[in-house]
Design a protein around this motif. Structure first.
Motif, PDB file in Angstrom:
ATOM      1  N   SER A  28       1.338  -1.257   0.573  1.00 31.61           N
ATOM      2  CA  SER A  28      -0.119   0.314  -0.488  1.00 31.61           C
ATOM      3  C   SER A  28       0.706   1.076   0.569  1.00 31.61           C
ATOM      4  O   SER A  28       2.192   0.923   0.911  1.00 31.61           O
ATOM      5  CB  SER A  28      -1.263  -0.097   1.061  1.00 31.61           C
ATOM      6  OG  SER A  28      -1.360   1.312   1.412  1.00 31.61           O
ATOM      7  N   LYS A  72     -16.385   9.056  -0.192  1.00 31.11           N
ATOM      8  CA  LYS A  72     -17.129   7.878  -0.852  1.00 31.11           C
ATOM      9  C   LYS A  72     -17.934   8.978  -2.586  1.00 31.11           C
ATOM     10  O   LYS A  72     -18.241   8.964  -3.046  1.00 31.11           O
ATOM     11  CB  LYS A  72     -18.721   7.362  -0.956  1.00 31.11           C
ATOM     12  CG  LYS A  72     -18.246   6.499   0.285  1.00 31.11           C
ATOM     13  CD  LYS A  72     -19.262   5.495   1.100  1.00 31.11           C
ATOM     14  CE  LYS A  72     -18.984   4.542   1.838  1.00 31.11           C
ATOM     15  NZ  LYS A  72     -20.287   4.209   2.568  1.00 31.11           N
ATOM     16  N   PHE A 122      -7.630   0.668  -8.752  1.00 37.21           N
ATOM     17  CA  PHE A 122      -9.023   1.186  -7.868  1.00 37.21           C
ATOM     18  C   PHE A 122      -9.772  -1.224  -7.226  1.00 37.21           C
ATOM     19  O   PHE A 122     -10.125  -1.304  -6.446  1.00 37.21           O
ATOM     20  CB  PHE A 122      -9.956   1.792  -8.455  1.00 37.21           C
ATOM     21  CG  PHE A 122     -11.153   1.946  -6.826  1.00 37.21           C
ATOM     22  CD1 PHE A 122     -11.069   2.290  -5.560  1.00 37.21           C
ATOM     23  CD2 PHE A 122     -12.534   1.483  -7.102  1.00 37.21           C
ATOM     24  CE1 PHE A 122     -11.959   2.135  -5.033  1.00 37.21           C
ATOM     25  CE2 PHE A 122     -13.547   1.517  -6.234  1.00 37.21           C
ATOM     26  CZ  PHE A 122     -13.355   2.092  -4.924  1.00 37.21           C
ATOM     27  N   VAL A 123     -10.047  -1.280  -8.526  1.00 32.88           N
ATOM     28  CA  VAL A 123     -11.149  -2.890  -8.503  1.00 32.88           C
ATOM     29  C   VAL A 123     -10.163  -3.583  -8.037  1.00 32.88           C
ATOM     30  O   VAL A 123     -10.543  -4.090  -6.875  1.00 32.88           O
ATOM     31  CB  VAL A 123     -11.722  -2.348 -10.144  1.00 32.88           C
ATOM     32  CG1 VAL A 123     -11.846  -4.277  -9.828  1.00 32.88           C
ATOM     33  CG2 VAL A 123     -12.584  -1.320 -10.535  1.00 32.88           C
ATOM     34  N   LYS A 173      -7.383  -3.375  -6.064  1.00 32.54           N
ATOM     35  CA  LYS A 173      -6.402  -3.230  -4.891  1.00 32.54           C
ATOM     36  C   LYS A 173      -8.316  -3.554  -3.944  1.00 32.54           C
ATOM     37  O   LYS A 173      -8.021  -4.407  -2.717  1.00 32.54           O
ATOM     38  CB  LYS A 173      -6.459  -2.117  -4.335  1.00 32.54           C
ATOM     39  CG  LYS A 173      -6.221  -1.300  -2.672  1.00 32.54           C
ATOM     40  CD  LYS A 173      -5.920   0.169  -2.540  1.00 32.54           C
ATOM     41  CE  LYS A 173      -5.542  -0.078  -1.295  1.00 32.54           C
ATOM     42  NZ  LYS A 173      -4.850   1.506  -1.398  1.00 32.54           N
ATOM     43  N   GLN A 174      -9.066  -2.930  -4.079  1.00 33.72           N
ATOM     44  CA  GLN A 174     -10.498  -3.859  -3.298  1.00 33.72           C
ATOM     45  C   GLN A 174     -10.615  -6.014  -3.958  1.00 33.72           C
ATOM     46  O   GLN A 174     -10.823  -6.427  -2.529  1.00 33.72           O
ATOM     47  CB  GLN A 174     -11.863  -3.194  -3.528  1.00 33.72           C
ATOM     48  CG  GLN A 174     -12.202  -1.933  -3.830  1.00 33.72           C
ATOM     49  CD  GLN A 174     -11.724  -0.752  -2.220  1.00 33.72           C
ATOM     50  OE1 GLN A 174     -12.722  -2.287  -1.775  1.00 33.72           O
ATOM     51  NE2 GLN A 174     -11.006   0.055  -1.870  1.00 33.72           N
ATOM     52  N   GLN A 182      -7.874  -7.078  -1.135  1.00 35.65           N
ATOM     53  CA  GLN A 182      -8.827  -7.026   0.235  1.00 35.65           C
ATOM     54  C   GLN A 182      -9.077  -7.670   0.652  1.00 35.65           C
ATOM     55  O   GLN A 182      -9.709  -8.120   1.320  1.00 35.65           O
ATOM     56  CB  GLN A 182      -8.789  -5.443   0.673  1.00 35.65           C
ATOM     57  CG  GLN A 182      -7.265  -4.032   0.788  1.00 35.65           C
ATOM     58  CD  GLN A 182      -7.830  -2.748   0.932  1.00 35.65           C
ATOM     59  OE1 GLN A 182      -8.683  -2.546   0.463  1.00 35.65           O
ATOM     60  NE2 GLN A 182      -6.717  -1.647   0.751  1.00 35.65           N
ATOM     61  N   ARG A 183      -9.945  -7.351  -0.192  1.00 37.33           N
ATOM     62  CA  ARG A 183     -11.476  -8.607   0.924  1.00 37.33           C
ATOM     63  C   ARG A 183     -10.990 -10.140   0.097  1.00 37.33           C
ATOM     64  O   ARG A 183     -11.863 -11.533   0.643  1.00 37.33           O
ATOM     65  CB  ARG A 183     -12.817  -7.966  -0.704  1.00 37.33           C
ATOM     66  CG  ARG A 183     -13.925  -9.129  -0.340  1.00 37.33           C
ATOM     67  CD  ARG A 183     -15.581  -8.446  -1.366  1.00 37.33           C
ATOM     68  NE  ARG A 183     -16.580  -9.068  -0.852  1.00 37.33           N
ATOM     69  CZ  ARG A 183     -17.703  -8.048  -0.975  1.00 37.33           C
ATOM     70  NH1 ARG A 183     -17.862  -6.981  -1.780  1.00 37.33           N
ATOM     71  NH2 ARG A 183     -18.618  -8.633  -0.579  1.00 37.33           N
TER      72      ARG A 183
END
Length: 468
Positions: A11, A107, A336-337, A339-340, A343-344
């Motif tokens: 990160s 957001k 962004f996608v 990284k998300q 993390q998920r």
């Protein structure tokens, strides 16, 4: 070829010691800014100036160069939280908002940034296909000498552009497309100089400067239609100085010392001077050449018909420029996608597994299956939308995001005030709030100017059937 689990990239919001080495420079940052600012929009400045006339047109360009320059510098100061040299780094626009403002604004910023980037990617696809169609159309007229026999369908050209972007989208990170930005910038200079040269030749041939000092005569248009056109031109010029959606991401690629903010401010200054000069030259020369009949884009709309080979070179340069612009708009969404997803599902092999593929003469390429599938799907979606709604979606995005104001003015101003602890009702606080409110009013006016065109495009739009 080998397969192994590679650790996810660190990160970039942690301390500098955890971060990969950054090699970006003043020149790569400037190339990113110029590429994201222009597309082929530089050739539309003549139409924008035509809506206001010789006095107000150049004045509006200078006004928004001042606004864009200052708000971008404010945003660059928000790259690090706290100390500008050693404070916590924010690798994305959303990270900056999260660190400084937090709450629901994070957001809101993320939605506005990504919908803007998504809309810009679609715009790149549409404009690139128009330039490719223009090349085919000009050559067809030259060969047949009968324009009505030359009808060019857009779908094959959008597919060609999409295939190119599928390949380029596999470049892993934003900081690895610096070379593409430099190529795009060279192409921008190429077609700008060609457009400028053709405009000067047109003025010399006519022996006079066309246009009027004030707003153009209404002619067959109603007063209301004229007002809408002025509002739209206002929005076009304001948006031409907006590159905030990739500013923090670009700043995160810059090596230090000196501080990233110092280098970024130099890049902002250089880019603003270059772009304002080109906007003024192309806009004024184009208006002088065509006057009240100035087309929206005098290369794509064929304001000139000769020499056809030079028009082909200019339109080819536009296509290459837009190839780079598409990647600059898409890479932050990709990051962004991914990284998300990481993390998920941190233990997912689909997301973490990378295949090492040796490339002759280029070393090794790490192919990630998730990246391959998801980015390909993204390009397919933008291409299909471009075919379905070629002139509608970008206007919808501008209306949804309320034009340039939130990302270009509101968030930079609010973050700067919070981070620098500027006292409420102080002179500087009042000045910044007045700037933000004035730009909000202009943004509303510009957004309203899109509505008539949107209605007309919805009536005439033919899915998979855009014809030149």
């Amino acid at each position: 070829m080998s397969i192994e689990m590679l650790p996810q990239s660190v990160s970039r919001r942690s301390g500098d010691e955890d971060c990969p080495k950054r090699t970006g420079t003043l020149w790569t940052a400037s190339a990113n800014i110029i590429t994201i600012m222009v597309g082929s929009g530089v050739l539309s400045r003549a139409w924008d100036i035509a809506q206001f006339g010789w006095i107000a047109g150049p004045a509006v360009i200078l006004l928004f160069s001042f606004v864009g320059y200052n708000t971008s510098r404010l945003l660059s100061d928000c790259y690090r939280t706290g100390n500008p040299n050693t404070g916590e780094r924010n690798s994305t626009y959303m990270d900056s908002v999260h660190s400084i403002l937090s709450g629901a604004k994070v957001k809101a910023c993320g939605f506005l940034q990504h919908i803007t980037l998504f809309g810009n990617a679609i715009r790149c696809s549409v404009e690139a296909s128009l330039s490719m169609m223009a090349i085919k159309y000009v050559n067809c007229i030259h060969e047949t000498n009968w324009e009505y026999s030359c009808q060019i369908l857009s779908t094959p050209y959008m597919i060609m552009f999409g295939i190119t972007e599928v390949l380029l989208s596999q470049i892993p990170d934003f900081d690895q497309i610096w070379w593409l930005s430099i190529v795009a910038t060279v192409m921008f200079v190429t077609y700008s100089l060609i457009g400028l040269g053709l405009g000067i030749a047109q003025v010399a041939a006519s022996g006079s400067f066309k246009g009027s000092l004030t707003v153009i005569s209404v002619g067959d248009a109603t007063e209301t239609q004229k007002i809408w056109s002025c509002f739209q031109a206002l929005g076009n010029i304001a948006s031409a100085y907006s590159f905030s959606e990739i500013l923090i991401e670009t700043q995160d690629t810059i090596g230090s010392p000196p501080s990233e903010a110092k280098t970024m401010k130099k890049a902002i200054s250089l880019s603003t001077v270059v772009m304002t000069t080109i906007y003024m030259l192309c806009g004024c020369v184009g208006y002088a050449a065509f006057g009240n009949d100035t087309p929206r884009n005098f290369l794509i709309d064929l304001g000139f018909d000769n020499p056809f080979w030079l028009l082909d070179i200019a339109n080819a340069a536009i296509v290459i420029n837009l190839v780079g612009a598409y990647q600059l708009n898409s890479q932050p969404i990709f990051a962004f996608v991914e990284k998300q997803a990481a993390q998920r599902w941190p233990r997912s092999e689909l997301i973490a597994k990378e295949i090492k593929i040796p490339v002759q003469g280029l070393g090794q390429y790490n192919m990630n299956l998730f990246r391959l599938v998801w980015r390909t799907a993204f390009v397919i979606v933008t291409t299909v939308i471009s075919m379905l709604l070629p002139f509608v979606f970008k206007e919808l995005v501008d209306i949804i995001s309320l034009g340039f104001w939130p990302l270009m003015v509101y968030f930079p101003v609010e973050m700067y005030i919070t981070q620098k602890r500027i006292p409420k009702w102080s002179t500087k606080w009042v000045y910044l709030q007045m700037l933000s409110m004035a730009c909000l009013v202009i943004s509303i006016m510009a957004t309203a100017g899109l509505i008539p065109d949107l209605k007309e495009d919805l009536k005439t739009n033919q899915p998979f059937g855009m014809i030149y």
